[in-house]
Scaffold this motif. Structure first.
Motif, PDB file in Angstrom:
ATOM      1  N   ASP A 123       0.852  -1.187   0.000  1.00 18.75           N
ATOM      2  CA  ASP A 123       0.000   0.000   0.000  1.00 18.75           C
ATOM      3  C   ASP A 123       0.885   1.232   0.000  1.00 18.75           C
ATOM      4  N   TRP A 175      -0.282  -2.122  -4.712  1.00 17.55           N
ATOM      5  CA  TRP A 175      -1.456  -2.992  -4.701  1.00 17.55           C
ATOM      6  C   TRP A 175      -2.715  -2.210  -5.077  1.00 17.55           C
ATOM      7  N   ARG A 176      -3.507  -2.774  -5.967  1.00 18.64           N
ATOM      8  CA  ARG A 176      -4.723  -2.189  -6.518  1.00 18.64           C
ATOM      9  C   ARG A 176      -4.440  -1.073  -7.511  1.00 18.64           C
TER      10      ARG A 176
END
Length: 340
Positions: A67, A112-113
């Motif tokens: 993140d 992430w994402r």
């Protein structure tokens, strides 16, 4: 019928441009951003790059963080695709070099994402130190790969503006550390609205810009309006290039084949908006016509190019790749005019 007619007219325009390209211009870096794959590549995957007239490819191994506030980068793992690893990079580079295509090695971070890397920011000093150590491990490992593989150019980071804003002294020392390992040319890929505050251009060889400048707000842009919009950015970049005595390099450039493609060209969301092949081609042509003849401008890397050429892009695709679309012929026309 109207869409088909415009498509055929655009192809005819590209053909006429190609036929009139009899005067060879000063050489430029005519690059593709070569997307890593699960597997090794072979000659059939390089031939379309040659046919495009490209003389450079950006190879992009990835490191991953969990993140935006996470300080540890995972890279070169068995869980990654082959093309994202050190072994894969070396295989890609060797085959490209065998075909006289030069390489920019461009290690990148994936959050992430898919969150924007420019927003990476630690909350504690200890985490900043961990991030610095982890990023150094990542980037110096690939600097070593670049040196061993005789890569022509190395990009030290991509769109990491918060990290750079908060830790400028770290980045200055990192460049020193990289140069102890790697002896080729260096750049950094600054976001289009970041490059003027990046503090270390004087320590690099190129001012690198991911060139997603907003240039047109209409559903379908016109060539003249888009060229006019570019002139403000062009003037600013020229001034900046002269100030730092470094050429400008577009470490990424390109547009989606979608309505309103010039309004916010950085948009990557998967949307079902109308495919607009003409918009992508016109925006691409305007960029070339305004910039590729400038002596302070070094060239750039189109975003993005997949190894299985016949299986991607095409008239039903609204993503970035120009492959099997009219924009591909626009790129080919200009790349073959500006050979190194």
């Amino acid at each position: 019928m109207g869409i088909v007619f415009r498509f055929l007219c655009l192809v005819s325009l590209c053909f006429m441009l190609s036929c009139s390209a009899t005067v060879e211009r000063p050489g430029k870096i005519n690059g593709v951003s070569y997307v890593a794959s699960r597997d090794s590549i072979d000659q059939q995957h390089v031939d379309p790059v040659i046919n495009l007239g490209a003389n450079y490819a950006a190879i992009m191994p990835f490191g991953f963080i969990k993140d935006l506030a996470h300080p540890e980068i995972t890279f070169n793992s068995d869980r990654q695709w082959f093309g994202e690893t050190e072994k894969g990079v070396k295989q890609y580079v060797q085959l490209l070099h065998n075909n006289q295509i030069k390489v920019m090695l461009k290690p990148q971070i994936w959050v992430w994402r898919g969150e924007f890397t420019g927003f990476i920011k630690m909350t504690h000093e200890a985490d900043w130190k961990l991030l610095e150590n982890s990023y150094s491990d990542f980037i110096l490992a690939y600097a070593k790969v670049a040196q061993e593989a005789n890569v022509e150019m190395f990009c030290i980071g991509t769109e990491l503006e918060n990290f750079i804003d908060e830790r400028p002294s770290y980045w200055k020392q990192l460049i020193v550390d990289i140069r102890e390992i790697y002896k080729g040319k260096l750049t950094y890929a600054a976001n289009w609205n970041e490059y003027e505050r990046t503090p270390f251009w004087d320590d690099l060889d190129y001012i690198g810009i991911d060139a997603y400048f907003p240039v047109d707000s209409k559903q379908s842009p016109t060539l003249e309006d888009t060229k006019k919009a570019w002139r403000k950015y062009k003037s600013e970049m020229k001034t900046y290039s002269i100030k730092h005595k470094k050429p400008i390099l577009f470490t990424e450039f390109g547009y989606r084949s979608i309505d309103f493609a010039g309004r916010a060209p950085w948009t990557v969301d998967r949307v079902d908006k109308q495919v607009n092949l003409e918009a992508q081609a016109i925006l691409t042509q305007a960029l070339f016509e305004e910039l590729w003849d400038e002596d302070w401008f070094a060239g750039g890397f189109v975003w993005k190019w997949f190894h299985k050429h016949n299986a991607v892009g095409g008239r039903d695709d609204n993503r970035f790749s120009p492959q099997n679309k009219p924009a591909e012929e626009v790129i080919r026309t200009f790349y073959k005019k500006y050979k190194l």
